[in-house]
Design an enzyme around this catalytic site. Structure first.
Site, mmCIF file in Angstrom:
data_model
loop_
_atom_site.group_PDB
_atom_site.id
_atom_site.type_symbol
_atom_site.label_atom_id
_atom_site.label_comp_id
_atom_site.label_asym_id
_atom_site.label_seq_id
_atom_site.Cartn_x
_atom_site.Cartn_y
_atom_site.Cartn_z
ATOM 1 N N ARG A 79 8.490 15.151 -5.806
ATOM 2 C CA ARG A 79 8.131 16.563 -5.615
ATOM 3 C C ARG A 79 6.649 16.812 -5.905
ATOM 4 O O ARG A 79 6.020 17.646 -5.291
ATOM 5 C CB ARG A 79 8.964 17.468 -6.567
ATOM 6 N N GLY A 125 10.270 -2.647 -8.220
ATOM 7 C CA GLY A 125 9.512 -3.902 -8.101
ATOM 8 C C GLY A 125 8.249 -3.842 -8.943
ATOM 9 O O GLY A 125 7.928 -4.771 -9.683
ATOM 10 N N SER A 169 -3.683 8.942 6.660
ATOM 11 C CA SER A 169 -3.956 8.278 7.943
ATOM 12 C C SER A 169 -3.104 8.893 9.052
ATOM 13 O O SER A 169 -3.584 9.092 10.171
ATOM 14 C CB SER A 169 -3.739 6.773 7.824
ATOM 15 N N TYR A 206 10.131 -0.884 -4.036
ATOM 16 C CA TYR A 206 8.712 -0.783 -4.417
ATOM 17 C C TYR A 206 8.586 -0.301 -5.858
ATOM 18 O O TYR A 206 7.943 -0.957 -6.684
ATOM 19 C CB TYR A 206 8.023 0.174 -3.453
ATOM 20 N N ARG A 221 0.467 15.884 -3.897
ATOM 21 C CA ARG A 221 -0.094 14.571 -4.193
ATOM 22 C C ARG A 221 -1.548 14.799 -4.609
ATOM 23 O O ARG A 221 -2.139 15.834 -4.321
ATOM 24 C CB ARG A 221 -0.075 13.643 -2.972
HETATM 25 P P1 NAD Z 1 -2.235 -2.634 1.976
HETATM 26 O O1 NAD Z 1 -0.877 -2.691 2.566
HETATM 27 O O2 NAD Z 1 -3.376 -2.242 2.855
HETATM 28 O O3 NAD Z 1 -2.621 -4.017 1.317
HETATM 29 C C1 NAD Z 1 -1.700 -4.936 0.813
HETATM 30 C C2 NAD Z 1 -2.153 -6.321 1.192
HETATM 31 O O4 NAD Z 1 -1.237 -7.282 0.632
HETATM 32 C C3 NAD Z 1 -2.162 -6.549 2.701
HETATM 33 O O5 NAD Z 1 -3.350 -7.183 3.083
HETATM 34 C C4 NAD Z 1 -0.942 -7.443 2.935
HETATM 35 O O6 NAD Z 1 -1.056 -8.243 4.081
HETATM 36 C C5 NAD Z 1 -0.889 -8.226 1.634
HETATM 37 N N1 NAD Z 1 0.449 -8.749 1.308
HETATM 38 C C6 NAD Z 1 1.623 -8.072 1.302
HETATM 39 N N2 NAD Z 1 2.630 -8.883 0.951
HETATM 40 C C7 NAD Z 1 2.079 -10.115 0.708
HETATM 41 C C8 NAD Z 1 2.613 -11.376 0.324
HETATM 42 N N3 NAD Z 1 3.923 -11.544 0.114
HETATM 43 N N4 NAD Z 1 1.759 -12.416 0.192
HETATM 44 C C9 NAD Z 1 0.425 -12.261 0.425
HETATM 45 N N5 NAD Z 1 -0.124 -11.090 0.796
HETATM 46 C C10 NAD Z 1 0.690 -10.032 0.931
HETATM 47 O O7 NAD Z 1 -2.126 -1.664 0.728
HETATM 48 P P2 NAD Z 1 -3.246 -1.053 -0.226
HETATM 49 O O8 NAD Z 1 -3.190 0.414 -0.089
HETATM 50 O O9 NAD Z 1 -4.529 -1.765 -0.065
HETATM 51 O O10 NAD Z 1 -2.624 -1.406 -1.644
HETATM 52 C C11 NAD Z 1 -3.057 -2.521 -2.405
HETATM 53 C C12 NAD Z 1 -2.303 -2.566 -3.721
HETATM 54 O O11 NAD Z 1 -2.525 -1.359 -4.453
HETATM 55 C C13 NAD Z 1 -0.794 -2.723 -3.569
HETATM 56 O O12 NAD Z 1 -0.316 -3.596 -4.571
HETATM 57 C C14 NAD Z 1 -0.272 -1.333 -3.811
HETATM 58 O O13 NAD Z 1 1.033 -1.348 -4.330
HETATM 59 C C15 NAD Z 1 -1.280 -0.781 -4.802
HETATM 60 N N6 NAD Z 1 -1.334 0.692 -4.733
HETATM 61 C C16 NAD Z 1 -1.928 1.313 -3.671
HETATM 62 C C17 NAD Z 1 -1.935 2.700 -3.614
HETATM 63 C C18 NAD Z 1 -2.585 3.440 -2.488
HETATM 64 O O14 NAD Z 1 -2.489 4.659 -2.438
HETATM 65 N N7 NAD Z 1 -3.282 2.809 -1.569
HETATM 66 C C19 NAD Z 1 -1.324 3.439 -4.639
HETATM 67 C C20 NAD Z 1 -0.714 2.769 -5.674
HETATM 68 C C21 NAD Z 1 -0.729 1.385 -5.723
HETATM 69 N N1 UDP Z 2 4.157 12.848 4.492
HETATM 70 C C1 UDP Z 2 4.159 13.835 5.475
HETATM 71 N N2 UDP Z 2 3.852 13.493 6.758
HETATM 72 C C2 UDP Z 2 3.562 12.209 7.113
HETATM 73 C C3 UDP Z 2 3.546 11.201 6.116
HETATM 74 C C4 UDP Z 2 3.864 11.558 4.815
HETATM 75 O O1 UDP Z 2 4.410 15.016 5.197
HETATM 76 O O2 UDP Z 2 3.295 11.978 8.310
HETATM 77 C C5 UDP Z 2 4.451 13.240 3.102
HETATM 78 C C6 UDP Z 2 5.489 12.386 2.399
HETATM 79 O O3 UDP Z 2 6.791 12.889 2.644
HETATM 80 C C7 UDP Z 2 5.067 12.557 0.953
HETATM 81 C C8 UDP Z 2 3.545 12.695 1.021
HETATM 82 O O4 UDP Z 2 3.265 13.068 2.360
HETATM 83 O O5 UDP Z 2 5.590 13.742 0.414
HETATM 84 C C9 UDP Z 2 2.799 11.411 0.677
HETATM 85 O O6 UDP Z 2 3.361 10.376 1.441
HETATM 86 P P1 UDP Z 2 2.762 8.910 1.487
HETATM 87 O O7 UDP Z 2 3.685 8.095 2.330
HETATM 88 O O8 UDP Z 2 1.336 8.960 1.875
HETATM 89 O O9 UDP Z 2 2.769 8.411 -0.027
HETATM 90 P P2 UDP Z 2 3.831 8.495 -1.239
HETATM 91 O O10 UDP Z 2 5.015 9.313 -0.832
HETATM 92 O O11 UDP Z 2 4.178 7.090 -1.515
HETATM 93 O O12 UDP Z 2 3.061 9.162 -2.306
#
Ligand code: NAD
Ligand code: UDP
Length: 311
Positions: free
Chosen positions: A271, A146, A187, A143, A209
């Site tokens: 962290r 990527g 969630s 990720y 966070r």
């Molecule tokens: P999400 O998983 O709810 O949404 C991602 C969507 O992309 C889904 O509907 C999934 O079905 C679709 N998808 C995945 N792979 C695909 C593929 N190969 N072809 C077509 N569709 C595909 O996630 P989100 O939280 O809504 O995140 C949306 C975007 O924002 C992502 O690119 C994510 O990396 C970025 N982002 C989100 C957060 C966050 O906290 N929610 C933080 C940083 C970046």
């Molecule tokens: N985390 C946690 N309990 C959970 C899910 C996540 O303590 O049930 C922690 C996780 O280890 C991380 C933080 O919460 O330190 C945020 O995790 P999340 O997966 O939401 O996002 P990211 O790590 O990608 O910021």
């Protein structure tokens, strides 16, 4: 305008589509439904300005559009680590094809990048000029790296082919419509508290966070798209909390009788994380407006409704 939203059936994408449709745009939602769901966009399915395409962005596609919000990619560690090779393909090949499309039809292209490009940061808070501390071979790399390649591709298409790009570095975002089994922290805690199950804090919960409510984030994405700055620009809420503080807040709000338990910290878990949003403030006039307590309230009611409907 005709606007393509990749990942439009997902959490952030579907909220973005609600705003774009409300503004009267024609919207094409493209999704492979890996973590997205039709119910998120159900209300638009019969609207004449809305089109839904089931398509995987690791395959090329031809469309005529003016703007592309490129969000397709699973965002929860649980889902992006389930099939890491697919995650890389989505970020690299998927972004390449979407940039190719933007180049061909001269569409403006916004990449949903992430604070994960900073990895486990040794600069705090993180500003856009920080180059990050990312493990190239760890379980989060599919990720993190990527998205770093996706940013590189966007800037190379911009320099080499004049593609009009925007890059948003999104920090942890939460709100209604996150999947119950999403696996991300907000969630997880909300679902656990509503079900009367123990809240699972990973590690000792001292990692931090910063949580942005989804409507604030969508406003930031739209401002970035319709402004003149390529970015990268951080979009997130600077309010920083430890994960234990978050667990306690949700416990108090939803179910004070529920327990908090501790589980092992996943490998390479950052962290701390807090966005420096000076650029977004000055260049886009944007900053978050929804405090955590209010955003959590809205999120809890959404999950409560969904869980009750299943009973
Ligand atoms: P999400 O998983 O709810 O949404 C991602 C969507 O992309 C889904 O509907 C999934 O079905 C679709 N998808 C995945 N792979 C695909 C593929 N190969 N072809 C077509 N569709 C595909 O996630 P989100 O939280 O809504 O995140 C949306 C975007 O924002 C992502 O690119 C994510 O990396 C970025 N982002 C989100 C957060 C966050 O906290 N929610 C933080 C940083 C970046
Ligand atoms: N985390 C946690 N309990 C959970 C899910 C996540 O303590 O049930 C922690 C996780 O280890 C991380 C933080 O919460 O330190 C945020 O995790 P999340 O997966 O939401 O996002 P990211 O790590 O990608 O910021």
């Amino acid at each position: 305008m005709r606007i393509l939203v990749t990942g439009g059936a997902g959490f952030i994408g579907s909220h973005l589509i609600d705003r774009l449709m409300a503004e009267g745009h024609e919207v094409i939602c493209l999704d492979n439904f890996y973590t997205g769901h039709k119910r998120n966009i159900l209300k638009w399915l019969s609207h004449p300005y809305f089109e839904l395409l089931r398509h995987d962005i690791t395959e090329p596609i031809r469309l005529e559009v003016d703007q592309i919000y490129h969000l397709a990619c699973p965002a929860s560690p649980v889902h992006y680590q389930y099939n890491p090779v697919k995650t890389i393909k989505t970020n690299v090949m998927g972004t390449l094809y979407m940039l190719g499309l933007a180049k061909r039809v001269k569409a403006r292209f916004l990449l949903a990048s992430t604070s994960e490009v900073y990895g486990d940061p040794d600069v705090h808070p993180q500003s856009e000029d920080y180059r990050g501390n990312v493990n190239p071979i760890g379980i989060r790399s599919c990720y993190d790296e990527g998205k770093r390649v996706a940013e590189t591709l966007a800037f190379d298409y911009h320099r080499q082919n004049g593609v009009d790009i925007r890059v948003a570095r999104i920090f942890n975002t939460y709100g209604p419509r996150m999947l119950e089994n999403d696996g991300r922290v907000v969630s997880n805690f909300v679902v656990q508290a509503l079900k009367g199950e123990p809240l699972t804090v990973y590690g000792d919960g001292s990692q931090t966070r910063s949580f942005c409510y989804v409507s604030d984030l969508v406003e930031g994405l739209m401002r970035l798209m319709n402004n003149d700055h390529t970015g990268p620009i951080n979009l997130g809420n600077p309010g920083e909390y430890t994960i234990l503080e978050l667990a306690q807040a949700i416990q108090k709000m939803v179910n004070p009788d529920t327990e908090i338990i501790f589980k092992p910290l996943p490998q390479d878990d950052p962290r701390r994380r807090q966005p420096d949003i000076s650029k977004a403030k000055t260049l886009l006039g944007w900053e978050p407006t929804i405090p955590l307590s209010e955003g959590l309230d809205l999120t809890v009611s959404d999950f409560r409704k969904r869980l009750t409907a299943q009973e």
